[in-house]
Scaffold this motif. Structure first.
Motif, PDB file in Angstrom:
ATOM      1  N   THR A 295       0.793  -1.035  -0.173  1.00  0.00           N
ATOM      2  CA  THR A 295       0.024   0.024  -0.265  1.00  0.00           C
ATOM      3  C   THR A 295       0.902   1.320   0.165  1.00  0.00           C
ATOM      4  OG1 THR A 295      -1.979  -1.185   0.888  1.00  0.00           O
ATOM      5  CG2 THR A 295      -1.606   0.525   1.139  1.00  0.00           C
ATOM      6  N   ALA A 296       1.574   1.322   0.750  1.00  0.00           N
ATOM      7  CA  ALA A 296       2.715   2.395   0.878  1.00  0.00           C
ATOM      8  C   ALA A 296       3.552   2.590  -0.849  1.00  0.00           C
ATOM      9  CB  ALA A 296       3.597   2.354   1.711  1.00  0.00           C
ATOM     10  N   ILE A 297       4.109   1.407  -1.032  1.00  0.00           N
ATOM     11  CA  ILE A 297       4.240   1.655  -2.045  1.00  0.00           C
ATOM     12  C   ILE A 297       3.628   2.368  -3.200  1.00  0.00           C
ATOM     13  CG2 ILE A 297       5.200  -0.097  -4.285  1.00  0.00           C
ATOM     14  CD1 ILE A 297       6.786  -1.540  -2.565  1.00  0.00           C
ATOM     15  N   GLU A 298       2.603   1.227  -3.310  1.00  0.00           N
ATOM     16  CA  GLU A 298       1.582   2.726  -4.051  1.00  0.00           C
ATOM     17  C   GLU A 298       1.359   3.983  -4.013  1.00  0.00           C
ATOM     18  OE1 GLU A 298      -3.204   1.524  -4.194  1.00  0.00           O
ATOM     19  OE2 GLU A 298      -2.614  -0.027  -3.304  1.00  0.00           O
ATOM     20  N   GLN A 299       0.848   3.968  -2.631  1.00  0.00           N
ATOM     21  CA  GLN A 299       0.657   5.694  -3.058  1.00  0.00           C
ATOM     22  C   GLN A 299       1.661   6.735  -3.554  1.00  0.00           C
ATOM     23  OE1 GLN A 299      -1.674   7.284  -1.190  1.00  0.00           O
ATOM     24  NE2 GLN A 299      -3.202   5.575  -1.054  1.00  0.00           N
ATOM     25  N   LEU A 300       2.857   5.952  -3.284  1.00  0.00           N
ATOM     26  CA  LEU A 300       4.325   7.145  -3.749  1.00  0.00           C
ATOM     27  C   LEU A 300       3.587   7.214  -5.234  1.00  0.00           C
ATOM     28  CD1 LEU A 300       7.563   5.389  -1.278  1.00  0.00           C
ATOM     29  CD2 LEU A 300       6.089   7.920  -1.273  1.00  0.00           C
ATOM     30  N   LEU A 301       3.443   5.233  -6.043  1.00  0.00           N
ATOM     31  CA  LEU A 301       3.685   6.335  -7.378  1.00  0.00           C
ATOM     32  C   LEU A 301       2.345   6.469  -7.584  1.00  0.00           C
ATOM     33  CD1 LEU A 301       3.930   1.890  -8.274  1.00  0.00           C
ATOM     34  CD2 LEU A 301       5.810   4.133  -8.956  1.00  0.00           C
ATOM     35  N   GLU A 302       1.257   6.790  -7.236  1.00  0.00           N
ATOM     36  CA  GLU A 302       0.364   7.802  -7.359  1.00  0.00           C
ATOM     37  C   GLU A 302       0.458   8.669  -6.947  1.00  0.00           C
ATOM     38  OE1 GLU A 302      -4.366   8.249  -5.252  1.00  0.00           O
ATOM     39  OE2 GLU A 302      -3.369   6.376  -5.174  1.00  0.00           O
ATOM     40  N   ASN A 303       1.403   9.295  -5.911  1.00  0.00           N
ATOM     41  CA  ASN A 303       1.846  10.382  -6.010  1.00  0.00           C
ATOM     42  C   ASN A 303       2.943  11.205  -7.202  1.00  0.00           C
ATOM     43  OD1 ASN A 303       1.269  12.122  -3.749  1.00  0.00           O
ATOM     44  ND2 ASN A 303       1.657  10.211  -2.701  1.00  0.00           N
ATOM     45  N   SER A 304       3.507  10.484  -7.848  1.00  0.00           N
ATOM     46  CA  SER A 304       4.429  10.365  -8.634  1.00  0.00           C
ATOM     47  C   SER A 304       3.483  10.856 -10.155  1.00  0.00           C
ATOM     48  CB  SER A 304       5.792   9.352  -9.456  1.00  0.00           C
ATOM     49  OG  SER A 304       6.329   9.676  -8.158  1.00  0.00           O
ATOM     50  N   ILE A 305       2.479   9.888 -10.509  1.00  0.00           N
ATOM     51  CA  ILE A 305       1.899   9.736 -11.094  1.00  0.00           C
ATOM     52  C   ILE A 305       0.817  11.246 -11.407  1.00  0.00           C
ATOM     53  CG2 ILE A 305       0.126   8.500 -12.493  1.00  0.00           C
ATOM     54  CD1 ILE A 305       0.315   6.367 -11.785  1.00  0.00           C
ATOM     55  N   GLU A 306       0.178  11.468 -10.470  1.00  0.00           N
ATOM     56  CA  GLU A 306      -0.482  12.462 -10.183  1.00  0.00           C
ATOM     57  C   GLU A 306       0.313  14.040 -10.393  1.00  0.00           C
ATOM     58  OE1 GLU A 306      -2.680  11.881  -6.800  1.00  0.00           O
ATOM     59  OE2 GLU A 306      -4.245  10.491  -7.750  1.00  0.00           O
ATOM     60  N   HIS A 307       1.602  14.160  -9.817  1.00  0.00           N
ATOM     61  CA  HIS A 307       2.228  15.297  -9.716  1.00  0.00           C
ATOM     62  C   HIS A 307       2.819  15.223 -10.968  1.00  0.00           C
ATOM     63  CE1 HIS A 307       1.137  16.399  -5.648  1.00  0.00           C
ATOM     64  NE2 HIS A 307       1.700  15.317  -4.890  1.00  0.00           N
ATOM     65  N   GLY A 308       2.712  14.321 -11.363  1.00  0.00           N
ATOM     66  CA  GLY A 308       3.566  14.768 -13.267  1.00  0.00           C
ATOM     67  C   GLY A 308       2.353  14.827 -14.344  1.00  0.00           C
ATOM     68  N   ARG A 309       1.550  14.831 -13.804  1.00  0.00           N
ATOM     69  CA  ARG A 309       0.216  14.921 -15.163  1.00  0.00           C
ATOM     70  C   ARG A 309       0.595  15.999 -16.478  1.00  0.00           C
ATOM     71  NH1 ARG A 309      -5.067  12.801 -12.459  1.00  0.00           N
ATOM     72  NH2 ARG A 309      -4.618  10.387 -13.595  1.00  0.00           N
ATOM     73  N   SER A 310       0.867  17.072 -15.300  1.00  0.00           N
ATOM     74  CA  SER A 310       0.933  18.283 -15.986  1.00  0.00           C
ATOM     75  C   SER A 310       2.046  18.108 -16.969  1.00  0.00           C
ATOM     76  CB  SER A 310       1.387  19.820 -15.176  1.00  0.00           C
ATOM     77  OG  SER A 310       2.299  19.587 -14.395  1.00  0.00           O
ATOM     78  N   SER A 311       3.253  17.579 -16.740  1.00  0.00           N
ATOM     79  CA  SER A 311       4.356  17.626 -18.595  1.00  0.00           C
ATOM     80  C   SER A 311       4.400  16.708 -18.203  1.00  0.00           C
ATOM     81  CB  SER A 311       5.595  18.018 -16.464  1.00  0.00           C
ATOM     82  OG  SER A 311       5.702  17.136 -16.171  1.00  0.00           O
ATOM     83  N   ASP A 312       3.749  15.525 -18.555  1.00  0.00           N
ATOM     84  CA  ASP A 312       3.500  13.939 -19.137  1.00  0.00           C
ATOM     85  C   ASP A 312       5.167  13.464 -18.512  1.00  0.00           C
ATOM     86  OD1 ASP A 312       2.860  12.390 -20.930  1.00  0.00           O
ATOM     87  OD2 ASP A 312       4.283  13.036 -21.912  1.00  0.00           O
ATOM     88  N   ALA A 313       4.562  12.875 -17.367  1.00  0.00           N
ATOM     89  CA  ALA A 313       6.066  12.595 -16.752  1.00  0.00           C
ATOM     90  C   ALA A 313       6.130  12.030 -16.864  1.00  0.00           C
ATOM     91  CB  ALA A 313       6.237  12.989 -15.053  1.00  0.00           C
ATOM     92  N   ALA A 314       7.017  10.668 -16.651  1.00  0.00           N
ATOM     93  CA  ALA A 314       7.264   9.122 -17.030  1.00  0.00           C
ATOM     94  C   ALA A 314       8.299   8.811 -15.376  1.00  0.00           C
ATOM     95  CB  ALA A 314       9.189   9.138 -17.979  1.00  0.00           C
TER      96      ALA A 314
END
Length: 787
Positions: A690-709
């Motif tokens: 669950t903790a790893i999932e939360q970190l991945l979700e943070n990276s995805i959500e905060h990276g959307r505006s710049s089309d982050a990988a």
């Protein structure tokens, strides 16, 4: 019946089986059988923590449970845990190589209980805390009872030194069968030891006379009924018929009617009176409940037994570092305390009894400063010294010296018992005080506010283990400790006795601190210490400026206190975690519900005013989904905190894979790069995915505006296993990273930080570390010790 009711009924049935029985093994086996039966387990075992690096088996159900692979794997895990500084939290659970689920529960202050089987669920496991506390108390009491029995046996041994015949006998078929006799008995009645053991006392020494036989039977009946006997009798000896005063006392034995009898030759009436007084006053001394009464009885008894002019009982006062008069025959102004080593009292206290025929030849300081006459000095164990003196040289005989030494042993036993009982009462008082503490610091202060006075431990302190710095840091010190230490140290590594005690998980009693190989400061003013580990919390230390200041009895008392303090600190932690959880959930729900409901209300209003309503409907749906996510986060947060003490051995790549499956379901279009360079196994909280999932979700959500990988990588670095998550987006906002420093509900100024808060809890419960780098995108690293 509901699941909760069945669980409560199960715990109640187990608790009924937990009580002290005839021995520690019987106590453990009976309770363990209830655990195994009522929890549908296949096997169980109880292990006692020893002073060495291992655990000793106390009981197993069934008896061959120790042959199980699950038991062997659990035992190895316990061994590894004791060698680690960052120990896993109980209860521990895992599957063995043969897929058997096992659990390890802590028995505070005693050891561990092992259970094997798949029927035990997590909720029931965590509900066992109170039952485990009860089980631990029963085991500790059983162990203490066995130790008291051993003390009783040692106390009986002192009678071997008495120059009178003594016999220990047990009644079998109404006959007093001899178990033990002293050498004087053999000499007086003319037998070898092999001839008398197992024989009837009556057959050996009662004259072949009907009157004497009848009298002997009456004595037996009185003793067998539990009543002591004092009677003049005649018995056959190597010198013919002799008259004796028989003093016989029943002994409280578990499995038999036993008594100890002493035969006092009453040819010399003066000697008879001495032992009559010793017998009667011994009962009074041993029945006394406090040190003051014991000392007063000691002086009164001494006066009747031995002819002297002056007498005093000196007791050691650790606060004053002096021998202080506790009871005397004269006014207290005549008797000064001794703080230096240049006195006879200190010599005797350290080295043993002394008999001075003529005090004028003594070069050391004597009580009252009178260097004339004669004196007897006998130590009272670790408690102090008994002194008797006269105005004339050569006033004492060998018998006086022997009686004084025997009396000193009796007084030492009485003081041991009184101080132990008083100490246990004071420990209960301290424990009640700290159970209501607001935090660890308040609990530590509560201990050290009382410890100096109630247990005579003026130099005491408590250190807490800081996992982030891997060090023991001081959180409270007594006034006496602060007066001696200019700069309070922090202990880490293997550089101190305190660290070794914490790391080994065993009490250290050090009689000469400056010469110890692990002394932290060779210039320390402290010369003796007792360091007691408080489980994973830290250590309790009490010290003295005098070498060899602490006794084994004090060590046992302090170990009991340490076990209670450890339990109290754990309860304070749990209470704090639950309060924190309630604060965090309240903040998350209050903030997110308010914001999303405002948006929903606005869009719903717009729907009533405009025909083109699709965009508003989609917004309502999105914010409804947000509310659903908020509720889900609240549930996850509670589950994580309520299982804070649980860890398990797992594969780090498998935990990552589990998190990835859930992330790809929610974000199927995300560009995710996965690198698994090694497959380490770690010990972590079960919610790690669950903790790893939360970190991945943070990276995805905060990276959307710049089309982050987004990338995730598993690798090993030295002795640690690492999972690294990266993105090239704008980075996680600083206000959310602040959560990792603040921990509490005030950190959640808005609800979006709930995910990182859960990450922070899982990392702490796993004894892991977390690192953030936001210089170029975001890089997060979680580090774990390899299993």
């Amino acid at each position: 019946m509901t699941t909760g009711q069945r669980r409560t009924e199960t715990l109640y049935e187990i608790s009924l089986a937990i009580r002290q029985r005839g021995s520690l093994a019987e106590t453990a086996r009976a309770a363990l059988s209830a655990y195994v039966d009522h929890l549908d387990c296949s096997a169980g075992a109880v292990l006692e923590r020893t002073t060495g690096p291992s655990y000793d088996l106390v009981a197993a159900v069934p008896s061959d449970a120790t042959d199980l692979e699950a038991y062997e794997q659990a035992h190895r895990r316990l061994q590894r845990r004791r060698d680690r500084t960052d120990r896993e939290r109980f209860p521990l659970s895992a599957r063995s190589s043969d897929e058997t689920r096992y659990w390890l529960f802590e028995l505070p202050g005693f050891g561990v209980v092992f259970l094997a089987g798949d029927a035990l669920d997590r909720q029931t496991a965590h509900a066992l805390d109170a039952v485990n506390e009860q089980f631990a108390a029963a085991c500790r009491n059983a162990r203490e009872t066995e130790q008291l029995r051993a003390e009783r046996d040692r106390f009986e041994a002192i009678f071997d030194a008495i120059q009178e015949p003594i016999v220990t006998a047990v009644y079998k078929d109404n006959e007093p069968i001899i178990r033990r006799v002293n050498d004087t008995f053999l000499d007086v009645f003319g037998y070898d030891e092999a001839e008398v053991i197992g024989m009837s006392v009556n057959d050996l020494i009662v004259p072949d006379d009907q009157t004497q036989r009848t009298e002997a039977r009456g004595i037996d009946e009185q003793l067998a009924s539990g009543e002591p006997v004092t009677r003049e009798i005649r018995r056959q000896t190597t010198d013919g018929m002799r008259d004796f005063l028989l003093r016989a006392v029943p002994v409280d034995a578990d499995d038999s009617n036993e008594y100890v009898g002493i035969y006092v030759d009453i040819t010399t009436k003066g000697r008879q009176r001495r032992f009559e007084w010793l017998y009667n006053e011994t009962r009074e001394i041993l029945a006394s409940k406090d040190t003051e009464t014991i000392c007063e009885h000691t002086i009164a008894t001494s006066r009747e037994l031995i002819d002297f002019s002056r007498a005093a009982v000196y007791l050691y006062d650790r606060d004053e570092e002096a021998l202080v008069p506790a009871a005397t025959t004269g006014g207290s102004h005549e008797w000064e305390q001794y703080t230096d080593d240049g006195s006879v009292a200190w010599d005797v206290y350290r080295s043993g009894p002394r008999w001075f025929e003529d005090l004028s030849n003594c070069e050391r300081t004597v009580p009252c400063g009178e260097k004339h006459g004669s004196a007897l000095f006998v130590p009272l164990g670790e408690h102090g010294v008994l002194m008797m003196s006269t105005d004339e040289p050569g006033s004492f005989e060998e018998t006086d010296f022997q009686v004084a030494k025997l009396l000193a042993v009796i007084v030492e036993t009485a003081l041991d018992r009184a101080l132990r009982e008083q100490g246990l009462e004071e420990i209960q008082s301290i424990t009640r005080r700290i159970l209501d503490a607001e935090d660890h610091e308040d609990a530590a202060r509560g201990v050290l506010d009382q410890l100096p006075n109630v247990l005579d431990m003026p130099i005491s302190s408590i250190w807490r283990y800081d996992g982030a710095d891997d060090a023991l840091e001081p959180i409270a010190m007594s006034d006496g400790a602060l007066e001696l230490v200019d700069e309070v140290p922090t202990f880490s590594g293997d550089e101190s006795i305190a660290w070794r005690a914490f790391n080994d998980g065993e009490t250290k009693l050090v009689s000469d601190v400056p010469s110890h190989g692990a002394v932290y400061n060779e210039e320390t003013p402290l010369h003796s210490e007792i360091i007691m580990p408080l489980g994973d919390f830290g250590v309790l230390v009490t010290a003295s400026t005098r070498r060899g200041s602490f006794s084994e009895g004090e060590r046992r008392l302090l170990e009991t206190l340490a076990a209670n303090v450890e339990t109290a600190m754990r309860l304070v932690s749990r209470r704090h975690e639950r309060d924190l959880l309630d604060q965090v959930i309240a903040r998350v729900l209050r903030h997110n519900l308010r914001n999303d409901l405002n948006v929903i209300q606005g869009h719903a209003t717009a729907l009533t005013d405009h025909e083109e309503s699709r965009a508003h409907a989609e917004a309502i749906i999105e914010h409804c989904e947000n509310l659903q996510k908020t509720a889900q986060n609240a549930r996850r947060m509670r589950e994580i905190v309520e299982s804070s003490g649980e860890t398990t051995t797992l594969s780090l790549p498998e935990a990552v894979d589990h998190a990835l499956r859930r992330i790809t379901d929610h974000f199927p279009d995300t560009d995710l790069t996965v690198e698994v360079e090694s497959t380490p196994r770690i010990v972590a909280h079960p919610a790690l995915p669950t903790a790893i999932e939360q970190l991945l979700e943070n990276s995805i959500e905060h990276g959307r505006s710049s089309d982050a990988a987004v990338g995730i990588r598993v690798f090993e670095e030295g002795d640690t296993a690492v999972v690294e998550i990266t993105d090239d987006g704008p980075g996680i906002p600083q206000e959310e990273l602040d959560i990792l420093d603040q921990h509490g509900e005030s950190a959640l100024e808005h609800g979006s930080g709930a995910g990182l808060w859960m990450v922070d809890r899982v990392v702490e419960y796993s004894n892991a570390t977390i690192e953030f780098n936001t210089d170029d995108g975001t890089t997060v690293r979680l580090r774990f010790d390899a299993a």
